[in-house]
Design a protein around this motif. Structure first.
Motif, PDB file in Angstrom:
ATOM      1  N   ALA A  63       0.838  -1.206   0.000  1.00 28.49           N
ATOM      2  CA  ALA A  63       0.000   0.000   0.000  1.00 28.49           C
ATOM      3  C   ALA A  63       0.875   1.258   0.000  1.00 28.49           C
ATOM      4  N   GLY A  64       1.975   1.216   0.747  1.00 28.34           N
ATOM      5  CA  GLY A  64       2.912   2.337   0.754  1.00 28.34           C
ATOM      6  C   GLY A  64       3.554   2.547  -0.603  1.00 28.34           C
ATOM      7  N   TRP A  65       3.919   1.452  -1.269  1.00 30.22           N
ATOM      8  CA  TRP A  65       4.517   1.554  -2.600  1.00 30.22           C
ATOM      9  C   TRP A  65       3.524   2.154  -3.590  1.00 30.22           C
ATOM     10  N   ILE A  66       2.288   1.665  -3.527  1.00 31.17           N
ATOM     11  CA  ILE A  66       1.253   2.172  -4.443  1.00 31.17           C
ATOM     12  C   ILE A  66       1.000   3.650  -4.179  1.00 31.17           C
ATOM     13  N   SER A  67       0.989   4.036  -2.913  1.00 26.91           N
ATOM     14  CA  SER A  67       0.802   5.453  -2.576  1.00 26.91           C
ATOM     15  C   SER A  67       1.923   6.310  -3.145  1.00 26.91           C
ATOM     16  N   GLU A  68       3.161   5.824  -3.046  1.00 24.64           N
ATOM     17  CA  GLU A  68       4.297   6.567  -3.597  1.00 24.64           C
ATOM     18  C   GLU A  68       4.170   6.736  -5.105  1.00 24.64           C
ATOM     19  N   ALA A  69       3.857   5.652  -5.806  1.00 26.34           N
ATOM     20  CA  ALA A  69       3.737   5.710  -7.264  1.00 26.34           C
ATOM     21  C   ALA A  69       2.584   6.627  -7.671  1.00 26.34           C
ATOM     22  N   THR A  70       1.498   6.574  -6.927  1.00 26.88           N
ATOM     23  CA  THR A  70       0.357   7.440  -7.218  1.00 26.88           C
ATOM     24  C   THR A  70       0.710   8.899  -6.965  1.00 26.88           C
ATOM     25  N   ALA A  71       1.471   9.158  -5.912  1.00 30.94           N
ATOM     26  CA  ALA A  71       1.894  10.526  -5.613  1.00 30.94           C
ATOM     27  C   ALA A  71       2.816  11.068  -6.697  1.00 30.94           C
ATOM     28  N   ILE A  72       3.606  10.223  -7.292  1.00 31.12           N
ATOM     29  CA  ILE A  72       4.472  10.633  -8.403  1.00 31.12           C
ATOM     30  C   ILE A  72       3.632  10.913  -9.642  1.00 31.12           C
ATOM     31  N   LYS A  73       2.624  10.082  -9.863  1.00 31.81           N
ATOM     32  CA  LYS A  73       1.820  10.165 -11.082  1.00 31.81           C
ATOM     33  C   LYS A  73       0.880  11.366 -11.112  1.00 31.81           C
ATOM     34  N   LYS A  74       0.321  11.748  -9.975  1.00 30.25           N
ATOM     35  CA  LYS A  74      -0.670  12.831  -9.951  1.00 30.25           C
ATOM     36  C   LYS A  74      -0.162  14.133 -10.561  1.00 30.25           C
ATOM     37  N   PRO A  75       0.976  14.664 -10.141  1.00 32.07           N
ATOM     38  CA  PRO A  75       1.431  15.916 -10.746  1.00 32.07           C
ATOM     39  C   PRO A  75       1.807  15.752 -12.220  1.00 32.07           C
ATOM     40  N   LEU A  76       2.249  14.557 -12.599  1.00 33.09           N
ATOM     41  CA  LEU A  76       2.567  14.324 -14.013  1.00 33.09           C
ATOM     42  C   LEU A  76       1.312  14.427 -14.858  1.00 33.09           C
ATOM     43  N   ARG A  77       0.220  13.825 -14.388  1.00 34.15           N
ATOM     44  CA  ARG A  77      -1.054  13.917 -15.110  1.00 34.15           C
ATOM     45  C   ARG A  77      -1.536  15.362 -15.190  1.00 34.15           C
ATOM     46  N   ARG A  78      -1.397  16.084 -14.089  1.00 35.61           N
ATOM     47  CA  ARG A  78      -1.817  17.483 -14.060  1.00 35.61           C
ATOM     48  C   ARG A  78      -0.984  18.296 -15.060  1.00 35.61           C
ATOM     49  N   ASP A  79       0.342  18.084 -15.042  1.00 36.16           N
ATOM     50  CA  ASP A  79       1.218  18.807 -15.967  1.00 36.16           C
ATOM     51  C   ASP A  79       0.912  18.450 -17.410  1.00 36.16           C
ATOM     52  N   SER A  80       0.675  17.178 -17.654  1.00 32.54           N
ATOM     53  CA  SER A  80       0.359  16.733 -19.010  1.00 32.54           C
ATOM     54  C   SER A  80      -0.928  17.377 -19.506  1.00 32.54           C
ATOM     55  N   GLY A  81      -1.951  17.396 -18.657  1.00 30.89           N
ATOM     56  CA  GLY A  81      -3.231  17.992 -19.037  1.00 30.89           C
ATOM     57  C   GLY A  81      -3.134  19.485 -19.248  1.00 30.89           C
ATOM     58  N   SER A  82      -2.386  20.184 -18.397  1.00 32.00           N
ATOM     59  CA  SER A  82      -2.288  21.633 -18.541  1.00 32.00           C
ATOM     60  C   SER A  82      -1.495  21.997 -19.790  1.00 32.00           C
ATOM     61  N   ARG A  83      -0.516  21.208 -20.157  1.00 26.57           N
ATOM     62  CA  ARG A  83       0.246  21.486 -21.375  1.00 26.57           C
ATOM     63  C   ARG A  83      -0.634  21.295 -22.610  1.00 26.57           C
TER      64      ARG A  83
END
Length: 92
Positions: free
Chosen positions: A66-86
């Motif tokens: 669960a900790g690993w998944i949380s870390e990967a999700t935390a990495i992914k969230k800003p990437l998705r936001r940046d991708s969408g805003s671009r």
């Protein structure tokens, strides 16, 4: 009066034109490959999450995974936001 099928064809054609214009604009504005790098980073995070879930299914420690998944999700969230805003900035 237009028929339902002709209206649908028109809508489909307009959608194809808009998609083509979007892809052309995206390509023209992304000479550095920044968007592709974001997509790859998101795909890498998704692959990690899939592996973590497989480990969980195979009997791995739920608290640790669960900790690993949380870390990967935390990495992914800003990437998705940046991708969408671009994409929005370049298409708008």
């Amino acid at each position: 009066m237009p028929t339902v099928s002709s209206r649908q064809s028109l809508a489909d054609n307009l959608r194809r034109v808009a998609d083509a214009e979007y892809r052309a604009a995206l390509t023209a504005h992304d000479a550095t490959g920044e968007i592709e790098n974001l997509r790859q980073a998101i795909a890498d995070a998704d692959a990690k999450i899939d592996r973590y879930r497989a480990t969980l299914d195979a009997g791995g420690d739920p608290a640790l995974i669960a900790g690993w998944i949380s870390e990967a999700t935390a990495i992914k969230k800003p990437l998705r936001r940046d991708s969408g805003s671009r994409r929005r900035r370049r298409s708008g």
